[in-house]
Design a protein around this motif. Structure first.
Motif, PDB file in Angstrom:
ATOM      1  N   GLY A 117      20.245 -26.204 -56.263  1.00 34.37           N
ATOM      2  CA  GLY A 117      18.987 -25.746 -56.833  1.00 34.37           C
ATOM      3  C   GLY A 117      19.108 -25.356 -58.289  1.00 34.37           C
ATOM      4  O   GLY A 117      19.864 -24.443 -58.623  1.00 34.37           O
ATOM      5  N   HIS A 118      18.382 -26.075 -59.184  1.00 30.22           N
ATOM      6  CA  HIS A 118      18.405 -25.714 -60.604  1.00 30.22           C
ATOM      7  C   HIS A 118      17.025 -25.850 -61.240  1.00 30.22           C
ATOM      8  O   HIS A 118      16.911 -26.065 -62.439  1.00 30.22           O
ATOM      9  N   GLU A 119      15.991 -25.712 -60.438  1.00 26.65           N
ATOM     10  CA  GLU A 119      14.614 -25.596 -60.939  1.00 26.65           C
ATOM     11  C   GLU A 119      14.075 -24.295 -60.350  1.00 26.65           C
ATOM     12  O   GLU A 119      13.315 -24.291 -59.407  1.00 26.65           O
ATOM     13  N   ILE A 120      14.490 -23.181 -60.935  1.00 24.46           N
ATOM     14  CA  ILE A 120      14.424 -21.881 -60.272  1.00 24.46           C
ATOM     15  C   ILE A 120      13.493 -20.931 -61.015  1.00 24.46           C
ATOM     16  O   ILE A 120      13.591 -20.771 -62.234  1.00 24.46           O
ATOM     17  N   VAL A 121      12.604 -20.281 -60.283  1.00 23.10           N
ATOM     18  CA  VAL A 121      11.725 -19.275 -60.879  1.00 23.10           C
ATOM     19  C   VAL A 121      11.649 -18.051 -59.974  1.00 23.10           C
ATOM     20  O   VAL A 121      11.843 -18.133 -58.764  1.00 23.10           O
ATOM     21  N   GLY A 122      11.372 -16.919 -60.598  1.00 18.79           N
ATOM     22  CA  GLY A 122      11.255 -15.689 -59.835  1.00 18.79           C
ATOM     23  C   GLY A 122      10.875 -14.525 -60.729  1.00 18.79           C
ATOM     24  O   GLY A 122      10.352 -14.717 -61.838  1.00 18.79           O
ATOM     25  N   VAL A 123      11.169 -13.317 -60.258  1.00 18.18           N
ATOM     26  CA  VAL A 123      10.783 -12.090 -60.962  1.00 18.18           C
ATOM     27  C   VAL A 123      12.024 -11.242 -61.222  1.00 18.18           C
ATOM     28  O   VAL A 123      12.843 -11.029 -60.315  1.00 18.18           O
ATOM     29  N   VAL A 124      12.157 -10.759 -62.461  1.00 19.31           N
ATOM     30  CA  VAL A 124      13.327  -9.982 -62.869  1.00 19.31           C
ATOM     31  C   VAL A 124      13.424  -8.680 -62.085  1.00 19.31           C
ATOM     32  O   VAL A 124      12.446  -7.931 -61.972  1.00 19.31           O
ATOM     33  N   THR A 125      14.608  -8.432 -61.549  1.00 23.46           N
ATOM     34  CA  THR A 125      14.862  -7.208 -60.788  1.00 23.46           C
ATOM     35  C   THR A 125      15.840  -6.270 -61.488  1.00 23.46           C
ATOM     36  O   THR A 125      15.880  -5.080 -61.195  1.00 23.46           O
ATOM     37  N   GLU A 126      16.639  -6.811 -62.399  1.00 24.18           N
ATOM     38  CA  GLU A 126      17.642  -5.989 -63.088  1.00 24.18           C
ATOM     39  C   GLU A 126      18.034  -6.673 -64.386  1.00 24.18           C
ATOM     40  O   GLU A 126      18.085  -7.900 -64.462  1.00 24.18           O
ATOM     41  N   ILE A 127      18.301  -5.866 -65.421  1.00 30.22           N
ATOM     42  CA  ILE A 127      18.775  -6.421 -66.689  1.00 30.22           C
ATOM     43  C   ILE A 127      20.013  -5.654 -67.136  1.00 30.22           C
ATOM     44  O   ILE A 127      20.190  -4.474 -66.825  1.00 30.22           O
ATOM     45  N   GLY A 128      20.883  -6.345 -67.886  1.00 30.79           N
ATOM     46  CA  GLY A 128      22.063  -5.699 -68.437  1.00 30.79           C
ATOM     47  C   GLY A 128      21.723  -4.776 -69.589  1.00 30.79           C
ATOM     48  O   GLY A 128      20.633  -4.856 -70.176  1.00 30.79           O
ATOM     49  N   SER A 129      22.660  -3.946 -69.945  1.00 31.02           N
ATOM     50  CA  SER A 129      22.428  -2.913 -70.965  1.00 31.02           C
ATOM     51  C   SER A 129      22.165  -3.479 -72.353  1.00 31.02           C
ATOM     52  O   SER A 129      21.569  -2.809 -73.199  1.00 31.02           O
ATOM     53  N   LYS A 130      22.578  -4.718 -72.607  1.00 25.18           N
ATOM     54  CA  LYS A 130      22.381  -5.317 -73.923  1.00 25.18           C
ATOM     55  C   LYS A 130      21.345  -6.448 -73.929  1.00 25.18           C
ATOM     56  O   LYS A 130      21.237  -7.189 -74.913  1.00 25.18           O
TER      57      LYS A 130
END
Length: 206
Positions: free
Chosen positions: A48-61
């Protein structure tokens, strides 16, 4: 060659975006990889490489995304960021390019694709999905879409009034027609299948 929904293979790094996968298209290359047609597959394999969704976590930078954003990722999730190709925005030629699935990630784990529950990728390889674009129809743009959009732009075939021929009206062809029409280009579909004439005219417009 059987896959199931799994968690992402690594933790969210400081420049990473983690998102809950909601939709993932099926590209024919996924089928080639599942069957090891190219001799490069390693198992277990989560395609699978046509992927969409909703952000759940981001890195500090992370600078460009926040929790709750609608996002997508295509066939790459990482590169070295230091070679000449990366400097020229040609990360797909980076000798250390990291494919979305079936590749070795930065920490040595194997990358899993869009049939996972969660995706983690360097924010440089994450794209924002516009709020007015439904996620289910946006997913195929991450591979099929960019495959035809890129040459139209690269070769300057995006100017209103130009005439472009599209050979075949399959998965890529119909997207090429829609992009070209949106750019104001006159499109001729070239096909050996007579039934595609009706499809092209009635569903995609002249």
């Amino acid at each position: 060659m059987i896959w199931a929904a799994v968690e992402a293979s690594r933790a969210t790094g400081e420049k990473d975006v983690s998102f809950k996968v909601l939709y993932c298209g099926i590209c024919h290359s996924d089928l080639h990889m599942l069957k090891n047609d190219w001799g490069t597959s390693t198992y277990p394999l989560i395609p699978g490489h046509e992927i969409v969704g909703v952000v759940t976590e981001i890195g500090s930078k992370v600078e460009n995304f926040k929790v709750g954003d609608k996002v997508g990722v295509g066939c790459m999730v990482g590169s070295c960021h230091s070679c000449d190709n990366c400097a020229d925005n040609l990360e797909n030629y980076c000798p250390k390019m990291i494919l979305t699935y079936g590749a070795k990630d930065l920490d040595g784990t194997t990358t899993y694709g869009g049939y996972s529950d969660i995706m983690v990728a360097d924010e440089h390889f994450i794209v924002r999905i516009p709020d007015n674009l439904p996620l289910d129809v946006g997913a195929p743009l991450l591979c099929a879409g960019i495959t035809v959009y890129s040459p139209l732009k690269y070769y300057g075939l995006d100017k209103p009034g130009m005439h472009v021929g599209v050979v075949g009206l399959g998965g890529l062809g119909h997207v090429a027609v829609k992009f070209a029409k949106a750019m104001g280009v006159k499109v001729t579909v070239i096909s050996t299948s007579p039934n595609k004439k009706k499809e092209a005219i009635e569903h995609l417009g002249r």
